[in-house]
Structure formats: structure tokens, C-alpha cells
Design a protein around this motif. Sequence first.
Motif, PDB file in Angstrom:
ATOM      1  N   PHE A   1      23.945  -8.512  16.067  1.00 27.36           N
ATOM      2  CA  PHE A   1      22.805  -7.603  16.131  1.00 27.36           C
ATOM      3  C   PHE A   1      23.229  -6.171  15.787  1.00 27.36           C
ATOM      4  O   PHE A   1      22.535  -5.464  15.046  1.00 27.36           O
ATOM      5  CB  PHE A   1      22.188  -7.614  17.539  1.00 27.36           C
ATOM      6  N   GLU A   2      24.367  -5.758  16.331  1.00 22.06           N
ATOM      7  CA  GLU A   2      24.852  -4.404  16.056  1.00 22.06           C
ATOM      8  C   GLU A   2      25.205  -4.237  14.578  1.00 22.06           C
ATOM      9  O   GLU A   2      24.974  -3.184  13.975  1.00 22.06           O
ATOM     10  CB  GLU A   2      26.040  -4.096  16.957  1.00 22.06           C
ATOM     11  N   HIS A   3      25.763  -5.303  13.981  1.00 20.22           N
ATOM     12  CA  HIS A   3      26.080  -5.287  12.551  1.00 20.22           C
ATOM     13  C   HIS A   3      24.796  -5.193  11.720  1.00 20.22           C
ATOM     14  O   HIS A   3      24.733  -4.427  10.750  1.00 20.22           O
ATOM     15  CB  HIS A   3      26.865  -6.549  12.194  1.00 20.22           C
ATOM     16  N   MET A   4      23.784  -5.954  12.079  1.00 19.86           N
ATOM     17  CA  MET A   4      22.499  -5.897  11.376  1.00 19.86           C
ATOM     18  C   MET A   4      21.917  -4.490  11.440  1.00 19.86           C
ATOM     19  O   MET A   4      21.357  -3.993  10.457  1.00 19.86           O
ATOM     20  CB  MET A   4      21.512  -6.892  12.005  1.00 19.86           C
ATOM     21  N   ARG A   5      22.047  -3.867  12.606  1.00 18.64           N
ATOM     22  CA  ARG A   5      21.525  -2.516  12.758  1.00 18.64           C
ATOM     23  C   ARG A   5      22.328  -1.529  11.907  1.00 18.64           C
ATOM     24  O   ARG A   5      21.746  -0.667  11.232  1.00 18.64           O
ATOM     25  CB  ARG A   5      21.576  -2.114  14.231  1.00 18.64           C
ATOM     26  N   ALA A   6      23.653  -1.664  11.920  1.00 26.08           N
ATOM     27  CA  ALA A   6      24.494  -0.770  11.128  1.00 26.08           C
ATOM     28  C   ALA A   6      24.208  -0.912   9.635  1.00 26.08           C
ATOM     29  O   ALA A   6      24.265   0.060   8.873  1.00 26.08           O
ATOM     30  CB  ALA A   6      25.969  -1.057  11.415  1.00 26.08           C
TER      31      ALA A   6
ATOM     32  N   ARG B   1      21.372  -1.699   8.432  1.00 24.52           N
ATOM     33  CA  ARG B   1      19.969  -1.315   8.271  1.00 24.52           C
ATOM     34  C   ARG B   1      19.043  -2.467   7.867  1.00 24.52           C
ATOM     35  O   ARG B   1      18.062  -2.266   7.154  1.00 24.52           O
ATOM     36  CB  ARG B   1      19.845  -0.143   7.292  1.00 24.52           C
ATOM     37  N   PHE B   2      19.379  -3.668   8.349  1.00 27.86           N
ATOM     38  CA  PHE B   2      18.411  -4.762   8.271  1.00 27.86           C
ATOM     39  C   PHE B   2      17.557  -4.784   9.531  1.00 27.86           C
ATOM     40  O   PHE B   2      16.444  -5.307   9.524  1.00 27.86           O
ATOM     41  CB  PHE B   2      19.119  -6.102   8.049  1.00 27.86           C
ATOM     42  N   ILE B   3      18.076  -4.256  10.618  1.00 32.84           N
ATOM     43  CA  ILE B   3      17.258  -3.889  11.767  1.00 32.84           C
ATOM     44  C   ILE B   3      17.224  -2.366  11.735  1.00 32.84           C
ATOM     45  O   ILE B   3      18.198  -1.699  12.094  1.00 32.84           O
ATOM     46  CB  ILE B   3      17.846  -4.403  13.092  1.00 32.84           C
ATOM     47  N   ARG B   4      16.147  -1.812  11.252  1.00 34.94           N
ATOM     48  CA  ARG B   4      16.065  -0.379  11.004  1.00 34.94           C
ATOM     49  C   ARG B   4      14.879   0.213  11.762  1.00 34.94           C
ATOM     50  O   ARG B   4      14.154  -0.510  12.446  1.00 34.94           O
ATOM     51  CB  ARG B   4      15.936  -0.096   9.508  1.00 34.94           C
ATOM     52  N   GLU B   5      14.707   1.511  11.629  1.00 35.82           N
ATOM     53  CA  GLU B   5      13.619   2.189  12.312  1.00 35.82           C
ATOM     54  C   GLU B   5      12.289   1.538  11.958  1.00 35.82           C
ATOM     55  O   GLU B   5      12.000   1.289  10.784  1.00 35.82           O
ATOM     56  CB  GLU B   5      13.582   3.665  11.905  1.00 35.82           C
ATOM     57  N   GLY B   6      11.525   1.239  12.991  1.00 38.20           N
ATOM     58  CA  GLY B   6      10.261   0.533  12.796  1.00 38.20           C
ATOM     59  C   GLY B   6      10.385  -0.966  12.976  1.00 38.20           C
ATOM     60  O   GLY B   6       9.388  -1.667  13.091  1.00 38.20           O
ATOM     61  N   LEU B   7      11.632  -1.472  12.987  1.00 34.21           N
ATOM     62  CA  LEU B   7      11.861  -2.904  13.189  1.00 34.21           C
ATOM     63  C   LEU B   7      12.693  -3.173  14.436  1.00 34.21           C
ATOM     64  O   LEU B   7      13.266  -4.240  14.588  1.00 34.21           O
ATOM     65  CB  LEU B   7      12.557  -3.510  11.966  1.00 34.21           C
ATOM     66  N   GLU B   8      12.766  -2.189  15.327  1.00 35.22           N
ATOM     67  CA  GLU B   8      13.489  -2.361  16.580  1.00 35.22           C
ATOM     68  C   GLU B   8      12.740  -3.346  17.488  1.00 35.22           C
ATOM     69  O   GLU B   8      11.534  -3.539  17.355  1.00 35.22           O
ATOM     70  CB  GLU B   8      13.628  -1.013  17.296  1.00 35.22           C
ATOM     71  N   PHE B   9      13.476  -3.941  18.406  1.00 34.75           N
ATOM     72  CA  PHE B   9      12.839  -4.792  19.417  1.00 34.75           C
ATOM     73  C   PHE B   9      13.615  -4.639  20.706  1.00 34.75           C
ATOM     74  O   PHE B   9      14.813  -4.397  20.705  1.00 34.75           O
ATOM     75  CB  PHE B   9      12.794  -6.262  18.978  1.00 34.75           C
ATOM     76  N   GLY B  10      12.908  -4.729  21.812  1.00 32.73           N
ATOM     77  CA  GLY B  10      13.543  -4.546  23.101  1.00 32.73           C
ATOM     78  C   GLY B  10      14.266  -5.794  23.556  1.00 32.73           C
ATOM     79  O   GLY B  10      13.699  -6.887  23.544  1.00 32.73           O
ATOM     80  N   MET B  11      15.524  -5.652  23.916  1.00 33.05           N
ATOM     81  CA  MET B  11      16.287  -6.750  24.502  1.00 33.05           C
ATOM     82  C   MET B  11      17.304  -6.165  25.465  1.00 33.05           C
ATOM     83  O   MET B  11      18.051  -5.252  25.101  1.00 33.05           O
ATOM     84  CB  MET B  11      17.007  -7.569  23.437  1.00 33.05           C
ATOM     85  N   ASP B  12      17.317  -6.667  26.675  1.00 32.62           N
ATOM     86  CA  ASP B  12      18.334  -6.279  27.643  1.00 32.62           C
ATOM     87  C   ASP B  12      19.436  -7.322  27.645  1.00 32.62           C
ATOM     88  O   ASP B  12      19.166  -8.525  27.579  1.00 32.62           O
ATOM     89  CB  ASP B  12      17.732  -6.179  29.050  1.00 32.62           C
ATOM     90  N   VAL B  13      20.667  -6.865  27.718  1.00 32.97           N
ATOM     91  CA  VAL B  13      21.826  -7.749  27.823  1.00 32.97           C
ATOM     92  C   VAL B  13      22.446  -7.541  29.193  1.00 32.97           C
ATOM     93  O   VAL B  13      22.861  -6.420  29.525  1.00 32.97           O
ATOM     94  CB  VAL B  13      22.860  -7.464  26.720  1.00 32.97           C
ATOM     95  N   VAL B  14      22.466  -8.599  29.996  1.00 32.37           N
ATOM     96  CA  VAL B  14      23.073  -8.528  31.331  1.00 32.37           C
ATOM     97  C   VAL B  14      24.238  -9.509  31.396  1.00 32.37           C
ATOM     98  O   VAL B  14      24.292 -10.478  30.642  1.00 32.37           O
ATOM     99  CB  VAL B  14      22.039  -8.823  32.442  1.00 32.37           C
ATOM    100  N   LYS B  15      25.156  -9.239  32.303  1.00 32.99           N
ATOM    101  CA  LYS B  15      26.377 -10.045  32.383  1.00 32.99           C
ATOM    102  C   LYS B  15      26.330 -11.098  33.477  1.00 32.99           C
ATOM    103  O   LYS B  15      27.152 -12.010  33.476  1.00 32.99           O
ATOM    104  CB  LYS B  15      27.585  -9.134  32.604  1.00 32.99           C
TER     105      LYS B  15
END
Length: 199
Positions: free
Chosen positions: A149-154, A156-170
Motif C-alpha cells: 500500500f505504501e509503495h502504491m502511494r509512493a 501515485r497509484f493511490i493518490r490524492e482523491g483516491l485515499e481510503f481509510g484503513m486502520d492497522v492494529v497489531k
Amino acid sequence: MSPPRKLCVYCGSGHGRNPAYKAAAQRLGRAMAEAEIGLVYGGGSLGLMGEVARAVLDNGGHVTGIIPEFLANRERMLTDVNELIVTADMHERKMTMFARATGFVALPGGLGTLEELAEISTWAQLGQHQKPIILCNIEGYWDPLVTLFEHMRAERFIREGLEFGMDVVKRAEDVIPAFEYRVKTTRELVPEQPLLTKM
């Protein structure tokens, strides 16, 4: 009586290699029952699916199992649930799970779990819902996905306007607080949710 809040839990129909996955499923089910949050899940009795469902039931909680007819025998449908829905196919199953759920949680699992998580996240990305999505990253199981996910964001395939909320818990114990926080902030119409919030 069916509780107003329900979490749809995506997880494996096997137990996986690490005993921590089974223990997490059991702790999550117990925590859901104690918080009076119902379970919506894939309806099977095997693996982590069965563990979380039985833990909810054993602690007095409400379980809705949703399973397609062709998987009823393969995944050994759990018949002791409060509500059992047999669908015609996978598409109807997923739509019914979505309609019944207030939020979504992914425990460790395989391709099916990954596909369900990706689909519900895509729907959020496209503005089709604002229900909480929580990735339960037990002992780093989902680390490669978080990195992707972080790679996709870097890239810019997940870019401004295409964000989505996700919480990551351990930990399984962190799921309910994350869910309740997201429900509260969504009701207060907080305009943006970060891509990943690690807790």
C-alpha cells in the motif's frame, strides 16, 4: 435480538502456521461479545472463521453466518449461529455481508481474505461507503501488504482523491477501540481519513 453494531470479519478457513492467529481470533470474538458487537462472517466452522464465531457465541454474542450454497459442505457450515443465510453465489454473499456490517476487520487469511479486503477497500476508495476498515496485523502477518500500500502511494497509484481509510492494529484487543473511534469520527463527519493509521 440482533445488535445494532456488527463487524464483518474476514479471515482464513485454516488456522495458519502460527498459533498466535488462532489465539487472536478467539480474543477478538470474546471482545466483540463483551462489547455487544455482533459478528458477520463467512459462515464456516473451520479455521480462524470457526474460532472467531465460536468465541462470540461462547461469550453470549450474536453471530450472522453468510455462506454460498456451494461452500456449505466444503467449509463445514456452522449451524449453531443466531442467523444463517445461504446465498446463491459468492457475489450475493459479499453484498449481504456488506449490507449487514457496520465495519470490517481482516485477520490473517489467504487469497479469499485478501480479495474481500481489497474489494471493500476499493468501494471505500470510490466513495461507496465510509464504514471502518481495520487490518489486524497479528505478528506482522500483513506487513507485506502494508508495504505494498505504501509503495502504491509512493508511486501515485493511490493518490490524492483516491485515499481510503484503513486502520492497522497489531493486537486483537485493539480492534474494538479502533472500530469505535472510526464510527464516532465518521458520525462527526471528519472530512478525511489517512490511508493507514497504525496503532
